[in-house]
Design an enzyme around this catalytic site. Structure first.
Site, mmCIF file in Angstrom:
data_model
loop_
_atom_site.group_PDB
_atom_site.id
_atom_site.type_symbol
_atom_site.label_atom_id
_atom_site.label_comp_id
_atom_site.label_asym_id
_atom_site.label_seq_id
_atom_site.Cartn_x
_atom_site.Cartn_y
_atom_site.Cartn_z
ATOM 1 N N HIS A 101 0.881 -1.168 0.000
ATOM 2 C CA HIS A 101 0.000 0.000 0.000
ATOM 3 C C HIS A 101 0.920 1.220 0.000
ATOM 4 O O HIS A 101 1.989 1.182 0.618
ATOM 5 C CB HIS A 101 -0.829 0.095 1.275
ATOM 6 N N ASP A 104 2.264 2.047 3.387
ATOM 7 C CA ASP A 104 3.188 1.104 4.035
ATOM 8 C C ASP A 104 4.618 1.574 3.862
ATOM 9 O O ASP A 104 5.467 1.344 4.710
ATOM 10 C CB ASP A 104 3.172 -0.293 3.367
HETATM 11 C C1 XUL Z 1 -7.318 -6.647 4.455
HETATM 12 C C2 XUL Z 1 -6.576 -7.055 3.252
HETATM 13 C C3 XUL Z 1 -5.709 -6.026 2.633
HETATM 14 C C4 XUL Z 1 -5.650 -6.112 1.150
HETATM 15 C C5 XUL Z 1 -4.923 -4.980 0.496
HETATM 16 O O1 XUL Z 1 -8.137 -7.624 4.977
HETATM 17 O O2 XUL Z 1 -6.663 -8.190 2.834
HETATM 18 O O3 XUL Z 1 -4.449 -6.132 3.185
HETATM 19 O O4 XUL Z 1 -5.046 -7.298 0.731
HETATM 20 O O5 XUL Z 1 -5.436 -3.748 0.834
#
Ligand code: XUL
Ligand code: CO
Length: 439
Positions: A101, A104
């Site tokens: 993300h 992150d």
């Molecule tokens: C949350 C989840 C996230 C997604 C990416 O449950 O799975 O980490 O994979 O935003």
């Protein structure tokens, strides 16, 4: 460069007799399975958030993980340390792909402009390290769930300014993903859902979500981003009801808003089980609709009703999931992303390696056994025979669209219905066991 995981050397394949916790027992990256090297068949991916950013905090207590970068106070220096550690980790665990993300990898600033500058600085570092170590970005995404501005959602918020902010954030995240040659871009609807219908205009929220996705598609085309867009279904958590509930719901939404040609799904095991499905069910639904994009691998706890994101160690589940993946022709532009976190009590840095090894060994065995099941043909042949009445006579007419209610009535009205045969579930489950136990 500083070393962050000093106690761990590059993890090697030692084979099933090995007692070394820091060695692969079943995952030999070069082994050929189904005509491909295991590493290409599985495309294991490091999740940046669980591996570098997470602390082990839970709603009842602070972080517990012990990491080399813990003492660093300066957020940008910390971000750089984590980025360097990420590449050391990928090299040592022998994983070629990662996923992140935006938040992150770099801290937020006081304005979106400053936040974007922070991101660019870290992406510069990341780009150099990717070239140096020959690593690839499986997917990028935007975190639109942590900051309090997203309390009512991002693309489904009641506040138009927040919608605008989310659009600008995703615009930047797509640019960054494109710059790093990301092969996919994921939308997980973190807070895209509702807590109560009493304060929610669900129709407007869903229309806005579709408007948001169309804007993303248009922008990607404008800047020449060639990656695959993916939506990651999840039924609940953090909101009581998430709009991207499961694969079937997502497919219905995409078709309603004329988005289905641009999106596939990223299916996560623990999200499937929260929706009351098995992982293999979700994979099969995506597969029969040509929408299997990528996989987030993890496992939940059958006794807990939330997303525990545990490392996947259940071999039986891995076999059944990979069996469906192979039946769909493989994972295409996707990979197997470890959306998994070590337990709060597994706080030592070595635990990260031990956990990834456990997951990689599980899925290596999973796909090997699934391929043998497929090659053995007992299950496939049984299923083929089970539906054989649709290959000749009236069944063939039905499948070929040559029958209607009247012709079917005429056909059956004076005829004995042919006898049904056993579904043989227990026999088939025993065959699966045989392949697992004999391997
Ligand atoms: C949350 C989840 C996230 C997604 C990416 O449950 O799975 O980490 O994979 O935003
Ligand atoms: Co996920």
């Amino acid at each position: 460069m500083k070393e962050y995981f000093c106690n761990v050397q590059k993890i090697k394949f030692e084979g099933r007799e090995s007692k070394n916790p820091l060695a692969f027992k079943y995952y030999d990256a070069e082994e050929m399975v189904g005509g491909k090297k295991l590493k290409d068949q599985l495309r294991f991916t490091m999740s940046y958030w669980h591996t570098l950013t997470a602390s082990g905090a839970d709603p009842f207590g602070v972080g517990t993980y012990v990491r080399e970068w813990d003492a660093e106070q300066d957020p940008m220096k910390l971000a750089k340390m984590r980025m360097e550690a990420a590449f050391e980790f990928m090299n040592k665990i022998d994983i070629d792909y990662f996923a992140f993300h935006d938040r992150d990898i770099a801290p937020e600033g006081k304005s979106l402009e400053e936040t974007n500058r922070n991101l660019d600085e870290i992406v510069d570092l990341c780009e150099g390290l990717m070239k140096k170590h020959n690593k690839k970005l499986l997917w990028g995404t935007a975190n639109m769930f942590t900051n309090p501005r997203f309390v009512h959602g991002a693309a489904t918020t009641c506040n138009a300014d927040v919608f605008a902010y989310a659009a600008a954030q995703v615009k930047k995240a797509i640019e960054v993903t494109n710059r790093l040659d990301g092969e996919n871009y994921v939308f997980w609807g973190g807070r895209e859902g509702y807590e109560t219908l009493l304060n929610t205009n669900m129709g407007l929220e869903q229309d806005n979500l579709a408007r948001f996705f169309h804007m993303a598609v248009d922008y990607a085309q404008k800047i020449g981003f060639k990656g695959q867009f993916l939506i990651e279904p999840k039924p609940k958590e953090p909101t009581k009801h998430q709009y991207d509930f499961d694969t079937a719901t997502v497919l219905g939404f995409l078709r309603k808003y004329d988005l289905d040609k641009y999106f596939k799904v990223n299916i996560e095991a623990n999200h499937a089980t929260l929706a009351g499905h098995t992982y293999e069910h979700e994979i099969a639904v995506a597969g029969i609709n040509g929408a299997l994009g990528s996989l987030d691998i993890n496992q939940g706890d059958p006794n807990l009703g939330w997303d525990t994101d545990q490392f996947p160690t259940n071999l039986y589940d891995a076999v059944l999931a990979m069996y469906q993946v192979l039946k769909c022709g493989g994972i295409a532009s996707g990979g197997l992303n470890f959306d998994s976190k070590v337990r709060r009590a597994s706080f030592e840095a070595d635990d990260l390696f031990i956990a990834y090894i456990a997951g990689m060994d599980t899925f290596a065995q999973g796909v090997k056994i699934a391929q043998k099941l497929l090659d053995g043909g007992e299950i496939e042949n049984f299923v083929k025979e089970r539906y054989s009445s649709f290959t000749t006579g009236i069944g063939k007419d039905i499948v070929e669209g040559k029958a209607d209610f009247e012709s079917l009535e005429k056909y059956i009205i004076n005829k004995d219905v042919s006898a049904n045969k056993s579904g043989r579930q227990e026999m088939l489950e025993a065959i699966v066991n045989k392949y697992i136990l004999n391997d």
